[in-house]
Design a protein around this motif. Structure first.
Motif, PDB file in Angstrom:
ATOM      1  N   ARG A  36       0.841  -1.208   0.000  1.00 33.96           N
ATOM      2  CA  ARG A  36       0.000   0.000   0.000  1.00 33.96           C
ATOM      3  C   ARG A  36       0.876   1.259   0.000  1.00 33.96           C
ATOM      4  NH1 ARG A  36      -5.205   0.389   1.526  1.00 33.96           N
ATOM      5  NH2 ARG A  36      -5.102  -1.601   2.659  1.00 33.96           N
ATOM      6  N   ARG A  37       1.925   1.232   0.785  1.00 29.24           N
ATOM      7  CA  ARG A  37       2.813   2.389   0.902  1.00 29.24           C
ATOM      8  C   ARG A  37       3.539   2.676  -0.406  1.00 29.24           C
ATOM      9  NH1 ARG A  37       7.651   1.584   4.991  1.00 29.24           N
ATOM     10  NH2 ARG A  37       8.323   0.257   3.267  1.00 29.24           N
ATOM     11  N   GLN A  38       3.940   1.627  -1.136  1.00 30.49           N
ATOM     12  CA  GLN A  38       4.720   1.798  -2.355  1.00 30.49           C
ATOM     13  C   GLN A  38       3.855   2.008  -3.591  1.00 30.49           C
ATOM     14  OE1 GLN A  38       6.663  -1.988  -1.944  1.00 30.49           O
ATOM     15  NE2 GLN A  38       8.614  -1.065  -1.387  1.00 30.49           N
ATOM     16  N   ALA A  39       2.571   1.716  -3.507  1.00 29.76           N
ATOM     17  CA  ALA A  39       1.709   1.707  -4.694  1.00 29.76           C
ATOM     18  C   ALA A  39       1.741   3.008  -5.494  1.00 29.76           C
ATOM     19  CB  ALA A  39       0.284   1.344  -4.295  1.00 29.76           C
ATOM     20  N   PRO A  40       1.660   4.191  -4.863  1.00 32.06           N
ATOM     21  CA  PRO A  40       1.671   5.423  -5.673  1.00 32.06           C
ATOM     22  C   PRO A  40       2.942   5.576  -6.502  1.00 32.06           C
ATOM     23  CG  PRO A  40       0.840   5.878  -3.470  1.00 32.06           C
ATOM     24  CD  PRO A  40       1.391   4.490  -3.437  1.00 32.06           C
ATOM     25  N   ALA A  41       4.105   5.312  -5.906  1.00 29.75           N
ATOM     26  CA  ALA A  41       5.359   5.438  -6.651  1.00 29.75           C
ATOM     27  C   ALA A  41       5.461   4.365  -7.729  1.00 29.75           C
ATOM     28  CB  ALA A  41       6.547   5.337  -5.696  1.00 29.75           C
ATOM     29  N   ALA A  42       4.954   3.172  -7.443  1.00 28.54           N
ATOM     30  CA  ALA A  42       4.972   2.110  -8.449  1.00 28.54           C
ATOM     31  C   ALA A  42       4.101   2.490  -9.640  1.00 28.54           C
ATOM     32  CB  ALA A  42       4.485   0.802  -7.826  1.00 28.54           C
ATOM     33  N   ALA A  43       2.907   3.000  -9.371  1.00 27.23           N
ATOM     34  CA  ALA A  43       2.010   3.410 -10.452  1.00 27.23           C
ATOM     35  C   ALA A  43       2.636   4.525 -11.290  1.00 27.23           C
ATOM     36  CB  ALA A  43       0.676   3.856  -9.872  1.00 27.23           C
ATOM     37  N   GLU A  44       3.328   5.434 -10.636  1.00 27.89           N
ATOM     38  CA  GLU A  44       3.986   6.528 -11.363  1.00 27.89           C
ATOM     39  C   GLU A  44       5.047   5.993 -12.318  1.00 27.89           C
ATOM     40  OE1 GLU A  44       6.600  10.576 -10.379  1.00 27.89           O
ATOM     41  OE2 GLU A  44       5.675   9.407  -8.772  1.00 27.89           O
ATOM     42  N   ALA A  45       5.786   4.966 -11.880  1.00 26.20           N
ATOM     43  CA  ALA A  45       6.826   4.388 -12.737  1.00 26.20           C
ATOM     44  C   ALA A  45       6.218   3.757 -13.981  1.00 26.20           C
ATOM     45  CB  ALA A  45       7.620   3.342 -11.953  1.00 26.20           C
ATOM     46  N   PHE A  46       5.117   3.061 -13.833  1.00 25.29           N
ATOM     47  CA  PHE A  46       4.489   2.406 -14.982  1.00 25.29           C
ATOM     48  C   PHE A  46       3.807   3.408 -15.902  1.00 25.29           C
ATOM     49  CE2 PHE A  46       4.348  -1.162 -11.818  1.00 25.29           C
ATOM     50  CZ  PHE A  46       5.296  -1.938 -12.462  1.00 25.29           C
ATOM     51  N   THR A  47       3.157   4.401 -15.306  1.00 22.06           N
ATOM     52  CA  THR A  47       2.519   5.429 -16.126  1.00 22.06           C
ATOM     53  C   THR A  47       3.570   6.191 -16.927  1.00 22.06           C
ATOM     54  OG1 THR A  47       0.731   5.667 -14.507  1.00 22.06           O
ATOM     55  CG2 THR A  47       1.042   7.460 -16.079  1.00 22.06           C
ATOM     56  N   GLY A  48       4.704   6.442 -16.300  1.00 27.06           N
ATOM     57  CA  GLY A  48       5.778   7.132 -16.998  1.00 27.06           C
ATOM     58  C   GLY A  48       6.350   6.332 -18.147  1.00 27.06           C
ATOM     59  N   ALA A  49       6.172   4.999 -18.107  1.00 29.67           N
ATOM     60  CA  ALA A  49       6.638   4.144 -19.203  1.00 29.67           C
ATOM     61  C   ALA A  49       5.603   4.021 -20.318  1.00 29.67           C
ATOM     62  CB  ALA A  49       6.970   2.755 -18.660  1.00 29.67           C
ATOM     63  N   GLY A  50       4.465   4.740 -20.168  1.00 23.25           N
ATOM     64  CA  GLY A  50       3.451   4.738 -21.221  1.00 23.25           C
ATOM     65  C   GLY A  50       2.397   3.664 -21.072  1.00 23.25           C
ATOM     66  N   LEU A  51       2.286   3.055 -19.901  1.00 24.91           N
ATOM     67  CA  LEU A  51       1.303   2.000 -19.676  1.00 24.91           C
ATOM     68  C   LEU A  51       0.096   2.549 -18.917  1.00 24.91           C
ATOM     69  CD1 LEU A  51       3.785  -0.797 -18.521  1.00 24.91           C
ATOM     70  CD2 LEU A  51       2.796  -0.508 -20.799  1.00 24.91           C
ATOM     71  N   ARG A  52      -1.084   2.052 -19.264  1.00 21.08           N
ATOM     72  CA  ARG A  52      -2.286   2.381 -18.496  1.00 21.08           C
ATOM     73  C   ARG A  52      -2.244   1.574 -17.204  1.00 21.08           C
ATOM     74  NH1 ARG A  52      -5.063   1.353 -23.435  1.00 21.08           N
ATOM     75  NH2 ARG A  52      -6.062  -0.452 -22.436  1.00 21.08           N
ATOM     76  N   THR A  53      -2.454   2.223 -16.088  1.00 22.58           N
ATOM     77  CA  THR A  53      -2.173   1.599 -14.803  1.00 22.58           C
ATOM     78  C   THR A  53      -3.341   1.729 -13.838  1.00 22.58           C
ATOM     79  OG1 THR A  53       0.178   2.136 -15.075  1.00 22.58           O
ATOM     80  CG2 THR A  53      -0.547   1.562 -12.865  1.00 22.58           C
ATOM     81  N   ARG A  54      -3.609   0.648 -13.093  1.00 21.03           N
ATOM     82  CA  ARG A  54      -4.591   0.689 -12.009  1.00 21.03           C
ATOM     83  C   ARG A  54      -4.117  -0.239 -10.898  1.00 21.03           C
ATOM     84  NH1 ARG A  54      -8.150  -3.784 -12.065  1.00 21.03           N
ATOM     85  NH2 ARG A  54      -8.013  -5.048 -13.970  1.00 21.03           N
ATOM     86  N   LEU A  55      -4.683  -0.088  -9.724  1.00 26.93           N
ATOM     87  CA  LEU A  55      -4.314  -0.892  -8.569  1.00 26.93           C
ATOM     88  C   LEU A  55      -5.480  -1.781  -8.169  1.00 26.93           C
ATOM     89  CD1 LEU A  55      -2.167  -1.441  -6.312  1.00 26.93           C
ATOM     90  CD2 LEU A  55      -3.391   0.279  -4.950  1.00 26.93           C
ATOM     91  N   ALA A  56      -5.211  -3.074  -7.988  1.00 30.86           N
ATOM     92  CA  ALA A  56      -6.210  -4.013  -7.470  1.00 30.86           C
ATOM     93  C   ALA A  56      -5.795  -4.404  -6.060  1.00 30.86           C
ATOM     94  CB  ALA A  56      -6.296  -5.249  -8.359  1.00 30.86           C
ATOM     95  N   VAL A  57      -6.764  -4.447  -5.150  1.00 31.19           N
ATOM     96  CA  VAL A  57      -6.469  -4.702  -3.736  1.00 31.19           C
ATOM     97  C   VAL A  57      -7.382  -5.791  -3.202  1.00 31.19           C
ATOM     98  CG1 VAL A  57      -6.411  -3.714  -1.417  1.00 31.19           C
ATOM     99  CG2 VAL A  57      -5.723  -2.319  -3.389  1.00 31.19           C
ATOM    100  N   SER A  58      -6.803  -6.722  -2.467  1.00 30.89           N
ATOM    101  CA  SER A  58      -7.560  -7.699  -1.698  1.00 30.89           C
ATOM    102  C   SER A  58      -7.253  -7.453  -0.230  1.00 30.89           C
ATOM    103  CB  SER A  58      -7.181  -9.138  -2.080  1.00 30.89           C
ATOM    104  OG  SER A  58      -7.746 -10.062  -1.164  1.00 30.89           O
ATOM    105  N   GLU A  59      -8.201  -6.874   0.481  1.00 33.19           N
ATOM    106  CA  GLU A  59      -7.989  -6.613   1.896  1.00 33.19           C
ATOM    107  C   GLU A  59      -7.856  -7.917   2.676  1.00 33.19           C
ATOM    108  OE1 GLU A  59      -7.288  -3.843   3.041  1.00 33.19           O
ATOM    109  OE2 GLU A  59      -8.042  -2.363   1.591  1.00 33.19           O
ATOM    110  N   GLU A  60      -8.613  -8.927   2.253  1.00 37.20           N
ATOM    111  CA  GLU A  60      -8.578 -10.214   2.946  1.00 37.20           C
ATOM    112  C   GLU A  60      -7.193 -10.838   2.909  1.00 37.20           C
ATOM    113  OE1 GLU A  60     -10.767 -14.614   2.750  1.00 37.20           O
ATOM    114  OE2 GLU A  60     -11.397 -12.996   1.407  1.00 37.20           O
ATOM    115  N   GLU A  61      -6.552 -10.770   1.737  1.00 42.14           N
ATOM    116  CA  GLU A  61      -5.221 -11.368   1.570  1.00 42.14           C
ATOM    117  C   GLU A  61      -4.097 -10.362   1.821  1.00 42.14           C
ATOM    118  OE1 GLU A  61      -4.681 -14.483   1.099  1.00 42.14           O
ATOM    119  OE2 GLU A  61      -6.782 -15.038   0.851  1.00 42.14           O
ATOM    120  N   TYR A  62      -4.448  -9.129   2.091  1.00 43.61           N
ATOM    121  CA  TYR A  62      -3.479  -8.054   2.214  1.00 43.61           C
ATOM    122  C   TYR A  62      -2.566  -8.041   0.986  1.00 43.61           C
ATOM    123  CZ  TYR A  62      -0.684  -4.489   4.495  1.00 43.61           C
ATOM    124  OH  TYR A  62      -0.057  -3.295   4.796  1.00 43.61           O
ATOM    125  N   ALA A  63      -3.217  -8.063  -0.169  1.00 42.64           N
ATOM    126  CA  ALA A  63      -2.495  -8.120  -1.445  1.00 42.64           C
ATOM    127  C   ALA A  63      -2.782  -6.857  -2.248  1.00 42.64           C
ATOM    128  CB  ALA A  63      -2.924  -9.350  -2.237  1.00 42.64           C
TER     129      ALA A  63
END
Length: 278
Positions: free
Chosen positions: A243-270
């Motif tokens: 969760r903490r790293q997700a914003p920076a990770a998304a920025e890296a992928f968006t900067g590479a020209g990829l459409r990016t979204r985050l999927a979360v499973s609270e149950e699995e903490y994934a």
């Protein structure tokens, strides 16, 4: 105190299924495991008894577990996406939370024909994806020779190939621009948090499978930079993060020209970053 990355937190209690047994494990065996802190000592004892090649091997297996070796490495396998995956000493043990990445990938690209599993470890993700698709051309890769040897044992079951090398450098040029699903379960524990990991991970799994650099995203950024050249049009890249790293990770992928979204499973903490090549 910063929390260790979920990728490095081993299953607790053990994820390995236990079939009902007609005879209980010896009390001495259960007592030894319980004294070592194994919460489900009876279940672990049954698994060790079932996995031991001969009765003479049981004592040594229990001793290794008592010394802190992960149960999966003691018995030689881990359950992942309903399959028994061979694991070996020195190889990252697949986490059950990573099954969320597999289900997301299959939902994103149910007709994928070419699958790549980077930083494959045991090959569990690639095997699960190929099995879920029914048929696919699978290429797995890892920089660690021990992981490559282990993955080849698992990937052979689904007709895939395992390559040794550093990320995309390991892949054959024939798959460039053709990859429909690129799963990359890269190391993402910040270097200065390795010491905070549970002993089972810190002491018994390779650092190369855990250490993601200063902020945990060094390898992720390298994958983001190279992925567009390997993905087919509409192909997807999936990576675990926190969760903490997700914003920076998304920025890296968006900067590479990829459409990016985050999927979360609270149950699995994934937390899985899903990227698509336009």
């Amino acid at each position: 105190m910063p929390s260790p990355s979920p990728r490095a937190v081993l299953f607790s209690p053990s994820p390995l299924p236990v079939a009902p047994s007609a005879s209980a494990a010896p009390d001495s065996l259960v007592a030894a495991l319980r004294a070592a802190g194994c919460v489900f000592a009876e279940a672990e004892a049954e698994l060790i008894l079932a996995a031991a090649p001969t009765p003479d091997h049981v004592t040594g297996m229990v001793e290794r577990r008592v010394r802190g070796l992960p149960l999966e490495l003691v018995v030689g396998w881990a359950e992942f996406s309903g399959r028994r995956i061979t694991v070996a000493p020195g190889v990252f043990v697949p986490r059950r939370r990573t099954e969320f990445l597999v289900t997301q990938a299959l939902a994103q690209a149910p007709d994928a024909a070419v699958v790549v599993d980077l930083c494959c470890g045991s090959g569990a993700v690639g095997v699960a994806l190929t099995a879920g698709l029914g048929t696919a051309e699978l290429h797995a890769a890892d920089i660690d020779p021990a992981a490559v040897r282990c993955a080849r044992r698992n990937v052979a079951d689904v007709g895939g190939l395992v390559h040794a090398g550093d990320l995309f450098e390991a892949l054959p040029g024939t798959v460039r621009g053709r990859v429909d699903i690129l799963a990359a379960n890269v190391p993402y524990v910040p270097s200065d948090e390795i010491g905070l990991l549970p002993a089972e991970a810190r002491d018994h799994e390779p650092r190369v499978a855990l250490d993601g650099g200063a902020d945990g995203l060094d390898v992720l950024r390298r994958v983001a930079a190279g992925a567009p050249d390997w993905l087919a049009p509409g192909g997807c890249l999936l990576m675990e993060t926190t969760r903490r790293q997700a914003p920076a990770a998304a920025e890296a992928f968006t900067g590479a020209g990829l459409r990016t979204r985050l999927a979360v499973s609270e149950e699995e903490y994934a937390h899985v970053v899903i990227c698509v090549r336009p």
